[in-house]
Enzyme design. Structure first.
Site, PDB file in Angstrom:
ATOM      1  N   GLU A 110       0.863  -1.178   0.000  1.00 53.94           N
ATOM      2  CA  GLU A 110       0.000   0.000   0.000  1.00 53.94           C
ATOM      3  C   GLU A 110       0.898   1.225   0.000  1.00 53.94           C
ATOM      4  O   GLU A 110       2.025   1.174   0.487  1.00 53.94           O
ATOM      5  CB  GLU A 110      -0.913   0.013   1.228  1.00 53.94           C
ATOM      6  CG  GLU A 110      -1.849  -1.166   1.328  1.00 53.94           C
ATOM      7  CD  GLU A 110      -2.882  -1.251   0.214  1.00 53.94           C
ATOM      8  OE1 GLU A 110      -3.192  -0.215  -0.420  1.00 53.94           O
ATOM      9  OE2 GLU A 110      -3.379  -2.360  -0.030  1.00 53.94           O
TER      10      GLU A 110
ATOM     11  N   ASP B 217     -20.032  -7.395  -7.439  1.00 53.43           N
ATOM     12  CA  ASP B 217     -19.671  -6.676  -6.216  1.00 53.43           C
ATOM     13  C   ASP B 217     -18.950  -5.377  -6.553  1.00 53.43           C
ATOM     14  O   ASP B 217     -19.145  -4.358  -5.883  1.00 53.43           O
ATOM     15  CB  ASP B 217     -18.826  -7.566  -5.305  1.00 53.43           C
ATOM     16  CG  ASP B 217     -18.675  -6.970  -3.914  1.00 53.43           C
ATOM     17  OD1 ASP B 217     -19.696  -6.544  -3.329  1.00 53.43           O
ATOM     18  OD2 ASP B 217     -17.537  -6.932  -3.410  1.00 53.43           O
TER      19      ASP B 217
END
Length: 165
Positions: A73, A98
């Site tokens: 990240e 989704d």
């Protein structure tokens, strides 16, 4: 291969494309980037696929299966290794559905959806809304979108679909 990836996922990408108003090739570009053309789809402990083609994380509201894996990240522009929980699905269709639900129902993505007709504007708006922490995410998705691999695979898929009619 990109051709197999597009052939397998184009029908569901087109369905979600119609629902969101986003070019199906943009959806395939995101999925290709996130999974290395399907080669790096996260695997569950038993070795089965998570079918998470968009690397959507599992937050506290997620009630389905979860897989926790190491990830990178970006925090303040710096790549950081950490562990994160991701959603697991029973099929590619469930993953794409989704994604559509996440983008369609989450208020932070409404500016992106308002620009769905323009692939470049849509992807940049997704990045500005925080879809991914990678500061180069939009550029990477658009690079796949413009790539010969995607264009040739999409054309081959279109030609095959036409031949079957």
């Amino acid at each position: 291969s990109p051709e197999q990836f597009v052939e397998a996922l184009m029908p569901v990408a087109e369905q979600i494309s119609a629902q969101l108003g986003v070019d199906s090739r943009v959806l395939l570009s995101q999925a290709a980037l996130e999974t290395g053309w399907g080669d790096k789809v996260m695997r569950l402990a038993d070795g089965s696929s998570s079918f998470n083609f968009f690397n959507i994380k599992a937050d506290a509201s997620w009630r389905g299966a979860v897989i926790t894996v190491p990830t990178i990240e970006y925090r303040n522009g710096i790549a950081v290794r950490e562990s994160a929980s991701f959603r697991a699905y029973s099929s590619p269709q469930e993953s794409f559905a989704d994604y559509a639900k996440l983008i369609g129902e989450n208020p932070r993505y409404q500016k992106a959806l308002a620009q769905a007709a323009d692939p470049h504007a849509y992807v940049h708006a997704l990045q500005r809304a925080g879809y991914a922490t990678d500061p180069q995410y939009a550029q990477k998705v658009l690079s796949v979108f413009a790539s010969n691999s995607l264009q040739h695979a999409a054309l081959a898929n279109d030609a095959n679909a036409t031949a079957l009619r």
